[in-house]
Design a protein around this motif. Structure first.
Motif, PDB file in Angstrom:
ATOM      1  N   PHE A   1      -7.675  16.415   3.049  1.00  0.00           N
ATOM      2  CA  PHE A   1      -6.615  15.736   2.292  1.00  0.00           C
ATOM      3  C   PHE A   1      -6.898  15.810   0.799  1.00  0.00           C
ATOM      4  O   PHE A   1      -8.029  16.026   0.368  1.00  0.00           O
ATOM      5  CB  PHE A   1      -6.527  14.266   2.727  1.00  0.00           C
ATOM      6  N   ASP A   2      -5.834  15.598   0.025  1.00  0.00           N
ATOM      7  CA  ASP A   2      -5.915  15.464  -1.431  1.00  0.00           C
ATOM      8  C   ASP A   2      -5.175  14.175  -1.781  1.00  0.00           C
ATOM      9  O   ASP A   2      -4.099  13.914  -1.221  1.00  0.00           O
ATOM     10  CB  ASP A   2      -5.253  16.687  -2.094  1.00  0.00           C
ATOM     11  N   PHE A   3      -5.730  13.373  -2.676  1.00  0.00           N
ATOM     12  CA  PHE A   3      -5.077  12.115  -3.048  1.00  0.00           C
ATOM     13  C   PHE A   3      -3.740  12.341  -3.761  1.00  0.00           C
ATOM     14  O   PHE A   3      -2.950  11.407  -3.916  1.00  0.00           O
ATOM     15  CB  PHE A   3      -5.991  11.273  -3.951  1.00  0.00           C
ATOM     16  N   GLY A   4      -3.468  13.545  -4.219  1.00  0.00           N
ATOM     17  CA  GLY A   4      -2.195  13.829  -4.873  1.00  0.00           C
ATOM     18  C   GLY A   4      -1.087  14.169  -3.878  1.00  0.00           C
ATOM     19  O   GLY A   4       0.080  14.230  -4.261  1.00  0.00           O
ATOM     20  N   SER A   5      -1.442  14.376  -2.612  1.00  0.00           N
ATOM     21  CA  SER A   5      -0.487  14.852  -1.598  1.00  0.00           C
ATOM     22  C   SER A   5       0.194  13.685  -0.890  1.00  0.00           C
ATOM     23  O   SER A   5      -0.471  12.842  -0.282  1.00  0.00           O
ATOM     24  CB  SER A   5      -1.257  15.730  -0.590  1.00  0.00           C
TER      25      SER A   5
ATOM     26  N   TRP B   1       6.007   2.003  -0.163  1.00  0.00           N
ATOM     27  CA  TRP B   1       6.251   3.309  -0.788  1.00  0.00           C
ATOM     28  C   TRP B   1       6.926   3.163  -2.145  1.00  0.00           C
ATOM     29  O   TRP B   1       7.882   2.401  -2.288  1.00  0.00           O
ATOM     30  CB  TRP B   1       7.146   4.171   0.111  1.00  0.00           C
ATOM     31  N   THR B   2       6.399   3.866  -3.133  1.00  0.00           N
ATOM     32  CA  THR B   2       7.055   4.018  -4.427  1.00  0.00           C
ATOM     33  C   THR B   2       6.987   5.498  -4.788  1.00  0.00           C
ATOM     34  O   THR B   2       5.901   6.087  -4.741  1.00  0.00           O
ATOM     35  CB  THR B   2       6.314   3.213  -5.523  1.00  0.00           C
TER      36      THR B   2
ATOM     37  N   ILE C   1      -7.112   4.239  -3.017  1.00  0.00           N
ATOM     38  CA  ILE C   1      -6.712   5.258  -4.003  1.00  0.00           C
ATOM     39  C   ILE C   1      -5.285   5.745  -3.706  1.00  0.00           C
ATOM     40  O   ILE C   1      -4.459   5.901  -4.614  1.00  0.00           O
ATOM     41  CB  ILE C   1      -7.705   6.441  -4.005  1.00  0.00           C
ATOM     42  N   MET C   2      -4.993   5.957  -2.436  1.00  0.00           N
ATOM     43  CA  MET C   2      -3.644   6.380  -2.053  1.00  0.00           C
ATOM     44  C   MET C   2      -2.604   5.328  -2.463  1.00  0.00           C
ATOM     45  O   MET C   2      -1.525   5.657  -2.964  1.00  0.00           O
ATOM     46  CB  MET C   2      -3.568   6.620  -0.547  1.00  0.00           C
ATOM     47  N   GLN C   3      -2.927   4.058  -2.229  1.00  0.00           N
ATOM     48  CA  GLN C   3      -1.999   2.988  -2.610  1.00  0.00           C
ATOM     49  C   GLN C   3      -1.782   2.947  -4.117  1.00  0.00           C
ATOM     50  O   GLN C   3      -0.668   2.700  -4.591  1.00  0.00           O
ATOM     51  CB  GLN C   3      -2.510   1.630  -2.109  1.00  0.00           C
TER      52      GLN C   3
ATOM     53  N   ASP D   1       2.002   3.349  -8.309  1.00  0.00           N
ATOM     54  CA  ASP D   1       2.412   4.368  -9.291  1.00  0.00           C
ATOM     55  C   ASP D   1       1.456   4.421 -10.480  1.00  0.00           C
ATOM     56  O   ASP D   1       1.889   4.415 -11.635  1.00  0.00           O
ATOM     57  CB  ASP D   1       3.849   4.086  -9.761  1.00  0.00           C
ATOM     58  N   ARG D   2       0.170   4.480 -10.208  1.00  0.00           N
ATOM     59  CA  ARG D   2      -0.830   4.527 -11.286  1.00  0.00           C
ATOM     60  C   ARG D   2      -1.531   5.873 -11.314  1.00  0.00           C
ATOM     61  O   ARG D   2      -1.665   6.551 -10.289  1.00  0.00           O
ATOM     62  CB  ARG D   2      -1.868   3.416 -11.079  1.00  0.00           C
ATOM     63  N   GLU D   3      -1.996   6.267 -12.514  1.00  0.00           N
ATOM     64  CA  GLU D   3      -2.836   7.462 -12.619  1.00  0.00           C
ATOM     65  C   GLU D   3      -4.134   7.183 -11.867  1.00  0.00           C
ATOM     66  O   GLU D   3      -4.720   6.103 -12.013  1.00  0.00           O
ATOM     67  CB  GLU D   3      -3.127   7.781 -14.087  1.00  0.00           C
ATOM     68  N   ILE D   4      -4.571   8.148 -11.067  1.00  0.00           N
ATOM     69  CA  ILE D   4      -5.751   7.899 -10.228  1.00  0.00           C
ATOM     70  C   ILE D   4      -6.975   8.702 -10.660  1.00  0.00           C
ATOM     71  O   ILE D   4      -8.073   8.441 -10.176  1.00  0.00           O
ATOM     72  CB  ILE D   4      -5.446   8.172  -8.733  1.00  0.00           C
TER      73      ILE D   4
END
Lengths: 209, 209
Positions: free
Chosen positions: B12-16, B83-84, B116-118, B124-127
């Motif tokens: 997985f990737d946290f951006g996906s 979800w956002t 991190i996913m949340q 909707d934050r930069e991770i």
């Protein structure tokens, strides 16, 4: 069923392997939820071309292609469907699609589509073939030569082209696609969701009435 | 669980966004089938670049992108997940991925990944932010500064890069990906199948022993 039943549009191409899964599953699922299937055959090739692709993404991307054939075997095992990886992919299906468009509202549409899909994805046969399509129609007790003639009129060819233009206009980018009203669902994996959505939306409309 | 339990690799990737769904669902599903999750964080961007894409297919193809956000809302409603739609997509996630690789076999890996996913798909934050990642680690009772330092060593950066090279080598073309042995399953939609496959395969090996 009546025209007041909830409806689900099913957009498919006989060359599309995931459309095969949906074609074999949709009638039983829709019937169980009281949903009427609106069969929407269309040519996927021109849609891909509108995106600048000259074939299926499964052909253009070899890693995804290799995955898809493995996935199809597993999915067919899961659903209890027969499966043969076609020796040609994606198969051209213009003639059977024209016949399907002609019969979209006829009682034989489901059986016709299932048999064409089986010819492609089980018997590994070319399906853009008047002989094969005629044999399928005749086996269903239909007047094959009359239907093939009607499918090949200029007027009907234009209707087939208009179907593809509508697909692009409505934002489709693959197949199968399902529409419950304006809500689009992509892929055999969303068939259950789409049927439930179609059934629920009409219930919601009745609540409001 | 022991090392003899059936195992499922979760790449997985946290951006996906579809990795978000799988991250929130995998632990309960795997536990219910007695399957151990092997967490495999990797950077999806270089995999896409290996295919000649300079971003996510959901960005490069606007029709598919529009569909995906609608699909995500419906899927989250179905699974009961918040979800956002993120205001930036796909978000760069190198630092949290490095931390996840560091903690892949630690008991806190699931909780860390979910938070991190949340942050990305709910808040909707930069991770890719040391402050945010540090706060998440601290909230889990961990030594944030020691872990961030370890995540940024040259040796660990090389380990992260090797993870991405393995992803390309094994034929991955997206995320999430699941592996049960050599069998690859693509997408959150295949999570149930992958878990069942992992559970069944080990049973089959035991039968043979």
């Amino acid at each position: 069923m009546t025209s007041n039943d909830p409806q689900l549009e099913f957009w498919f191409d006989f060359g599309s392997n995931y459309s095969y899964l949906a074609t074999m599953r949709i009638e039983a699922l829709a019937a169980a939820h009281g949903v009427r299937v609106l069969w929407k055959p269309f040519l996927l090739g021109p849609v891909f071309k509108a995106f600048g692709w000259n074939s299926s993404p499964f052909v253009l991307q070899k890693e995804k292609g290799a995955y898809v054939w493995r996935d199809m075997q597993r999915q067919c095992d899961k659903y209890g469907l027969p499966w043969t990886q076609p020796s040609a992919f994606p198969r051209r299906a213009l003639l059977p699609l024209r016949v399907a468009l002609l019969g979209a509202a006829e009682p034989w549409i489901g059986a016709f589509c299932q048999r064409i899909m089986q010819a492609n994805f089980v018997d590994d046969r070319e399906i853009d073939d008047p002989q094969l399509v005629g044999d399928v129609l005749a086996a269903l007790g239909l007047d094959a030569s009359a239907l093939l003639a009607a499918a090949n009129t200029e007027q009907h060819k234009l209707a087939m082209r208009a179907q593809g233009e509508q697909a692009v206009q409505r934002g489709m980018f693959g197949a199968p696609m399902f529409f419950a009203g304006d809500d689009m669902f992509w892929g055999n994996d969303r068939l259950e969701d789409a049927v439930a959505w179609a059934a629920g939306h009409v219930a919601a409309r009745i609540d409001l009435a």
